[in-house]
Motif scaffolding. Structure first.
Motif, mmCIF file in Angstrom:
data_model
loop_
_atom_site.group_PDB
_atom_site.id
_atom_site.type_symbol
_atom_site.label_atom_id
_atom_site.label_comp_id
_atom_site.label_asym_id
_atom_site.label_seq_id
_atom_site.Cartn_x
_atom_site.Cartn_y
_atom_site.Cartn_z
ATOM 1 N N VAL A 156 -8.708 5.489 -6.773
ATOM 2 C CA VAL A 156 -10.029 4.883 -6.573
ATOM 3 C C VAL A 156 -9.868 3.413 -6.190
ATOM 4 O O VAL A 156 -10.543 2.908 -5.290
ATOM 5 N N GLY A 157 -8.915 2.743 -6.852
ATOM 6 C CA GLY A 157 -8.632 1.341 -6.554
ATOM 7 C C GLY A 157 -8.187 1.162 -5.114
ATOM 8 O O GLY A 157 -8.653 0.271 -4.400
ATOM 9 N N TYR A 158 -7.272 2.055 -4.692
ATOM 10 C CA TYR A 158 -6.775 1.979 -3.315
ATOM 11 C C TYR A 158 -7.888 2.287 -2.302
ATOM 12 O O TYR A 158 -7.986 1.648 -1.256
ATOM 13 N N PHE B 70 -9.035 -0.300 0.446
ATOM 14 C CA PHE B 70 -9.040 0.024 1.872
ATOM 15 C C PHE B 70 -10.419 -0.269 2.474
ATOM 16 O O PHE B 70 -10.534 -0.931 3.509
ATOM 17 N N GLY B 71 -11.471 0.188 1.817
ATOM 18 C CA GLY B 71 -12.832 -0.088 2.287
ATOM 19 C C GLY B 71 -13.108 -1.582 2.339
ATOM 20 O O GLY B 71 -13.699 -2.089 3.296
ATOM 21 N N PHE B 72 -12.636 -2.289 1.294
ATOM 22 C CA PHE B 72 -12.801 -3.742 1.241
ATOM 23 C C PHE B 72 -12.123 -4.401 2.439
ATOM 24 O O PHE B 72 -12.694 -5.293 3.075
ATOM 25 N N THR C 297 -6.840 -3.870 10.361
ATOM 26 C CA THR C 297 -6.726 -3.038 9.165
ATOM 27 C C THR C 297 -5.390 -2.309 9.147
ATOM 28 O O THR C 297 -4.668 -2.323 8.142
ATOM 29 N N VAL C 298 -5.038 -1.692 10.290
ATOM 30 C CA VAL C 298 -3.772 -0.949 10.362
ATOM 31 C C VAL C 298 -2.594 -1.890 10.142
ATOM 32 O O VAL C 298 -1.703 -1.629 9.321
ATOM 33 N N ILE C 299 -2.595 -3.042 10.851
ATOM 34 C CA ILE C 299 -1.480 -3.990 10.731
ATOM 35 C C ILE C 299 -1.340 -4.480 9.284
ATOM 36 O O ILE C 299 -0.244 -4.493 8.717
ATOM 37 N N ALA C 300 -2.471 -4.860 8.678
ATOM 38 C CA ALA C 300 -2.421 -5.404 7.319
ATOM 39 C C ALA C 300 -1.877 -4.378 6.334
ATOM 40 O O ALA C 300 -1.067 -4.710 5.464
ATOM 41 N N LEU D 183 1.958 -3.721 7.017
ATOM 42 C CA LEU D 183 2.738 -4.849 6.503
ATOM 43 C C LEU D 183 2.665 -4.908 4.981
ATOM 44 O O LEU D 183 3.677 -5.104 4.306
ATOM 45 N N GLY D 184 1.463 -4.732 4.444
ATOM 46 C CA GLY D 184 1.271 -4.826 2.996
ATOM 47 C C GLY D 184 2.068 -3.777 2.251
ATOM 48 O O GLY D 184 2.781 -4.101 1.287
ATOM 49 N N LEU D 185 1.984 -2.533 2.703
ATOM 50 C CA LEU D 185 2.716 -1.460 2.019
ATOM 51 C C LEU D 185 4.225 -1.634 2.183
ATOM 52 O O LEU D 185 5.002 -1.260 1.311
#
Lengths: 132, 117
Positions: free
Chosen positions: A67-69, A73-75, A118-121, A124-126
């Motif tokens: 739920v957090g993820y 993601f929506g955020f 969104t995809v790039i972030a 990179l984030g993961l």
């Protein structure tokens, strides 16, 4: 408005065919409301961290759940949309980009940019988190 | 800015202007948050507090929370004013929003300072 029943009304929203201008405009407002919720949760998260390790762990468990993820993601989608469309608004405020063709083009650019950022972030984030 | 200080209220454009100022300030701040979040996401308590000991982290977080909350307050106020037509309800909601924003600002600022200390 009960006190002024006979005032002329502008046509209701349902009358109009959705256009990229109007849809992106209301999306800016909607994403802003979602981001407000995000700021509240960010402050709540900081409060939990300041309260001590056990509260921090609980907050991390919430943020790390599916739920957090999903919310994160929506955020992030809302954040990038509001960021890019906000820059579009700043150009309008400075008096640029009002030609219909330009408005459509920058609108599409905002949509494409939102997907790209969104995809790039997330990639990179993961990667930073060692999950990719 | 020709209309500055004109009109009966003297501050008629301040809401609009502050919304734009915070918007510009938030562009770099938000990008910093995007870079920070993955580092915070998987962090243990020790790793996170270590991150908060580097001055740039609490400083930017403070600016982000303050500019972000002010931008939020200004934006949500317009949403309330656009959709709520009952004067009493509208007034109550805008006052509540203002007080809630101050609460969040105080809570955020104190938390960040505690984590950085």
């Amino acid at each position: 408005m009960a006190e002024t029943p006979n005032r002329p009304l502008s046509p209701h929203l349902q009358i109009y065919k959705p256009q990229i201008t109007s849809v992106l405009s209301i999306t800016h407002r909607a994403t802003g409301v979602v981001l407000s919720l995000g700021v509240v949760l960010l402050v709540a998260w900081l409060m939990a961290a300041a309260a001590g390790p056990q509260y921090y762990e609980a907050a991390q468990a919430c943020a790390g759940s599916w739920v957090g993820y999903l919310f994160l993601f929506g955020f992030s989608v809302c954040l990038f949309y509001h960021l890019l469309n906000g820059i579009r608004h700043l150009f309008w405020d400075a008096g640029h980009g009002f030609e219909l063709e330009t408005v459509t083009r920058t609108g599409l650019a905002v949509l494409v940019g939102t997907v790209l950022l969104t995809v790039i972030a997330w990639v990179l984030g993961l990667t930073v988190m060692g999950k990719l | 800015m020709n209309n500055r200080k004109l009109g009966p209220s003297k501050t008629g454009t301040s809401h609009w202007w502050h919304q734009r100022l915070t918007a510009i300030a938030l562009i770099p701040l938000v990008l910093f948050l995007v870079g920070l979040l993955p580092n915070m996401a998987g962090a243990t308590y020790r790793e996170f507090t270590a991150l908060m000991q580097i001055p740039i982290t609490p400083v930017v977080l403070l600016l982000l929370v303050c500019a972000g909350l002010y931008h939020m307050k200004l934006g949500l106020q317009v949403v309330i004013e656009d959709y709520i037509h009952n004067e009493c309800v509208k007034m109550a909601l805008v006052v509540s929003l203002t007080l809630f924003t101050f609460f969040l600002a105080a809570a955020g600022i104190v938390s960040i300072i505690m984590l950085a200390a």
